[in-house]
Design a protein around this motif. Structure first.
Motif, PDB file in Angstrom:
ATOM      1  N   ASN A  29       0.672  -1.261   0.023  1.00  0.00           N
ATOM      2  CA  ASN A  29      -0.077   0.024   0.045  1.00  0.00           C
ATOM      3  C   ASN A  29       0.848   1.077   0.047  1.00  0.00           C
ATOM      4  OD1 ASN A  29      -2.917   0.867   0.456  1.00  0.00           O
ATOM      5  ND2 ASN A  29      -1.916   2.115   1.985  1.00  0.00           N
ATOM      6  N   ALA A  30       2.028   1.282   0.752  1.00  0.00           N
ATOM      7  CA  ALA A  30       2.768   2.370   0.902  1.00  0.00           C
ATOM      8  C   ALA A  30       3.500   2.644  -0.444  1.00  0.00           C
ATOM      9  CB  ALA A  30       3.845   2.187   1.887  1.00  0.00           C
ATOM     10  N   LEU A  31       3.895   1.563  -1.058  1.00  0.00           N
ATOM     11  CA  LEU A  31       4.422   1.459  -2.418  1.00  0.00           C
ATOM     12  C   LEU A  31       3.707   2.032  -3.667  1.00  0.00           C
ATOM     13  CD1 LEU A  31       6.531  -1.891  -2.323  1.00  0.00           C
ATOM     14  CD2 LEU A  31       7.517   0.332  -1.881  1.00  0.00           C
ATOM     15  N   ILE A  32       2.327   1.663  -3.543  1.00  0.00           N
ATOM     16  CA  ILE A  32       1.328   1.824  -4.570  1.00  0.00           C
ATOM     17  C   ILE A  32       0.918   3.272  -4.369  1.00  0.00           C
ATOM     18  CG2 ILE A  32      -0.950   1.600  -5.339  1.00  0.00           C
ATOM     19  CD1 ILE A  32      -0.540  -1.592  -4.617  1.00  0.00           C
ATOM     20  N   GLY A  42      11.398   8.428   0.169  1.00  0.00           N
ATOM     21  CA  GLY A  42      10.795   7.288  -0.230  1.00  0.00           C
ATOM     22  C   GLY A  42      10.241   6.364   0.787  1.00  0.00           C
ATOM     23  N   PRO A  43       9.424   5.333   0.386  1.00  0.00           N
ATOM     24  CA  PRO A  43       8.731   4.763   1.392  1.00  0.00           C
ATOM     25  C   PRO A  43       9.774   4.029   2.398  1.00  0.00           C
ATOM     26  CG  PRO A  43       7.952   4.046  -0.594  1.00  0.00           C
ATOM     27  CD  PRO A  43       9.141   5.099  -0.806  1.00  0.00           C
ATOM     28  N   MET A  44       9.446   3.992   3.656  1.00  0.00           N
ATOM     29  CA  MET A  44      10.155   3.534   4.543  1.00  0.00           C
ATOM     30  C   MET A  44       9.561   2.689   5.677  1.00  0.00           C
ATOM     31  SD  MET A  44      12.948   5.578   7.096  1.00  0.00           S
ATOM     32  CE  MET A  44      11.866   6.904   7.549  1.00  0.00           C
ATOM     33  N   LEU A  45      10.242   1.792   6.245  1.00  0.00           N
ATOM     34  CA  LEU A  45       9.722   0.798   7.208  1.00  0.00           C
ATOM     35  C   LEU A  45      10.692   0.732   8.484  1.00  0.00           C
ATOM     36  CD1 LEU A  45       7.737  -1.699   8.261  1.00  0.00           C
ATOM     37  CD2 LEU A  45       9.476  -2.959   7.116  1.00  0.00           C
ATOM     38  N   GLU A  46      10.111   1.191   9.524  1.00  0.00           N
ATOM     39  CA  GLU A  46      10.943   1.338  10.857  1.00  0.00           C
ATOM     40  C   GLU A  46      10.288   0.221  11.609  1.00  0.00           C
ATOM     41  OE1 GLU A  46      13.193   5.195  11.597  1.00  0.00           O
ATOM     42  OE2 GLU A  46      10.891   5.718  11.533  1.00  0.00           O
ATOM     43  N   ILE A  47      11.147  -0.659  12.478  1.00  0.00           N
ATOM     44  CA  ILE A  47      10.622  -1.786  13.295  1.00  0.00           C
ATOM     45  C   ILE A  47      11.352  -1.063  14.666  1.00  0.00           C
ATOM     46  CG2 ILE A  47      10.662  -3.953  13.845  1.00  0.00           C
ATOM     47  CD1 ILE A  47      11.068  -4.694  10.911  1.00  0.00           C
ATOM     48  N   ILE A  54       5.367   2.747   9.164  1.00  0.00           N
ATOM     49  CA  ILE A  54       5.277   2.588   7.598  1.00  0.00           C
ATOM     50  C   ILE A  54       5.015   3.967   7.042  1.00  0.00           C
ATOM     51  CG2 ILE A  54       4.507   1.384   5.461  1.00  0.00           C
ATOM     52  CD1 ILE A  54       3.882  -0.963   7.561  1.00  0.00           C
ATOM     53  N   PHE A  55       6.084   4.299   6.385  1.00  0.00           N
ATOM     54  CA  PHE A  55       6.028   5.821   5.934  1.00  0.00           C
ATOM     55  C   PHE A  55       6.150   5.926   4.536  1.00  0.00           C
ATOM     56  CE2 PHE A  55       8.692   9.072   4.278  1.00  0.00           C
ATOM     57  CZ  PHE A  55       8.368  10.310   4.893  1.00  0.00           C
ATOM     58  N   ASN A  56       5.208   6.676   3.923  1.00  0.00           N
ATOM     59  CA  ASN A  56       5.442   7.081   2.486  1.00  0.00           C
ATOM     60  C   ASN A  56       5.083   8.521   2.234  1.00  0.00           C
ATOM     61  OD1 ASN A  56       2.583   6.044   2.865  1.00  0.00           O
ATOM     62  ND2 ASN A  56       2.655   7.039   0.883  1.00  0.00           N
ATOM     63  N   ASN A 119       3.309  14.182   4.147  1.00  0.00           N
ATOM     64  CA  ASN A 119       3.881  12.596   4.283  1.00  0.00           C
ATOM     65  C   ASN A 119       2.796  11.737   5.079  1.00  0.00           C
ATOM     66  OD1 ASN A 119       6.534  13.526   3.716  1.00  0.00           O
ATOM     67  ND2 ASN A 119       6.801  14.490   5.545  1.00  0.00           N
ATOM     68  N   PHE A 120       2.698  10.589   4.940  1.00  0.00           N
ATOM     69  CA  PHE A 120       1.720   9.779   5.318  1.00  0.00           C
ATOM     70  C   PHE A 120       2.249   8.685   6.242  1.00  0.00           C
ATOM     71  CE2 PHE A 120      -1.152   6.007   5.117  1.00  0.00           C
ATOM     72  CZ  PHE A 120      -2.132   6.499   6.103  1.00  0.00           C
ATOM     73  N   LYS A 121       1.906   8.171   7.468  1.00  0.00           N
ATOM     74  CA  LYS A 121       2.653   7.210   8.065  1.00  0.00           C
ATOM     75  C   LYS A 121       1.487   6.375   8.851  1.00  0.00           C
ATOM     76  CE  LYS A 121       4.815   8.523  12.038  1.00  0.00           C
ATOM     77  NZ  LYS A 121       5.732   8.874  12.692  1.00  0.00           N
ATOM     78  N   VAL A 122       1.742   5.143   9.009  1.00  0.00           N
ATOM     79  CA  VAL A 122       0.954   4.039   9.555  1.00  0.00           C
ATOM     80  C   VAL A 122       1.776   3.536  10.905  1.00  0.00           C
ATOM     81  CG1 VAL A 122      -0.509   1.986   9.434  1.00  0.00           C
ATOM     82  CG2 VAL A 122      -0.622   3.417   7.421  1.00  0.00           C
ATOM     83  N   VAL A 123       1.323   3.539  11.889  1.00  0.00           N
ATOM     84  CA  VAL A 123       1.719   2.972  13.185  1.00  0.00           C
ATOM     85  C   VAL A 123       1.065   1.792  13.722  1.00  0.00           C
ATOM     86  CG1 VAL A 123       2.730   3.573  15.365  1.00  0.00           C
ATOM     87  CG2 VAL A 123       2.517   5.380  13.757  1.00  0.00           C
ATOM     88  N   LEU A 124       1.814   0.839  13.863  1.00  0.00           N
ATOM     89  CA  LEU A 124       1.209  -0.433  14.342  1.00  0.00           C
ATOM     90  C   LEU A 124       1.896  -0.555  15.635  1.00  0.00           C
ATOM     91  CD1 LEU A 124       1.548  -2.945  11.236  1.00  0.00           C
ATOM     92  CD2 LEU A 124      -0.749  -1.696  12.202  1.00  0.00           C
TER      93      LEU A 124
END
Length: 207
Positions: A29-32, A42-47, A54-56, A119-124
């Motif tokens: 979803n972040a890529l699309i 660009g899209p980035m995933l931080e754990i 998940i950022f895009n 910027n848009f970010k999803v936090v789990l």
């Protein structure tokens, strides 16, 4: 991915803290939906130990409060079509529905959708005890649960929300307080204002 050890009758095994379907939906979803007109990142995933972010780049095309029920709308249609052809996504706009449903089944906090500038970010966040939830987190779980029920043609009740939190029936008053707060914040509303207390059902504020 963060995991925890589960001890069975004879063997130990590692279980991911986050259901695989959540990651498989959010990363594509972040890529699309990234905005290729914005440069420099660009899209980035931080754990982290207690969460995944998940950022895009690019503001969502849909209001974050309507992610679950909105029809599909892609910023990059060709990329979405490619993802569908190689079986990474369905291109039906149902990804967030699956994410929210999976978080409910795993008793995880509601996913957080944050917009900052372009910027848009999803936090789990990792699973936590009921007592550790903030009032805002409880209200957001209530709202997303209500929307998910609504799109499946089922109104929310005290019992369904209690099951979502994993709370016993004897503690239903705790759920009643959450519903009351969500009503006062106008996140949800009564399905039938004339119904008695034991028959009350709830739908999203926009329904």
């Amino acid at each position: 991915m963060p995991s925890k050890e589960v001890i069975g009758e004879a063997f130990r095994r590692e279980v991911s803290m986050y259901p695989e379907i959540i990651i498989r939906e959010l990363i594509p979803n972040a890529l699309i939906h990234q905005d290729f007109r914005i440069s420099g990142s660009g899209p980035m995933l931080e754990i982290f130990k207690d969460r995944i972010e998940i950022f895009n780049l690019g503001r969502p095309l849909v209001d974050t409060e309507r992610f679950i029920d909105s029809p599909p709308r892609s910023r990059n249609e060709d990329l979405a079509a490619l993802m569908r052809r190689i079986n990474i996504c369905e291109e039906r706009g149902s990804g967030i529905d699956k994410v929210v449903a999976a978080t409910e089944q795993a008793f995880l906090p509601a996913p957080e959708f944050e917009i900052t500038g372009e910027n848009f970010k999803v936090v789990l966040c990792a699973r936590k005890a009921f007592k550790d939830y903030s009032s805002q987190e409880k209200e957001q779980i209530c709202y997303q649960h209500c929307v998910l029920k609504h799109v499946n043609r089922k109104p929310m009740t005290n019992a369904t929300l209690r099951e979502r939190f994993g709370i016993e029936a004897k503690n239903s008053s705790q759920i009643s307080r959450i519903i009351k707060d969500a009503l006062s914040k106008k996140l949800i509303k009564l399905y039938d204002p004339e119904a008695g207390p034991r028959l009350r059902r709830y739908i999203p504020y926009w329904a």
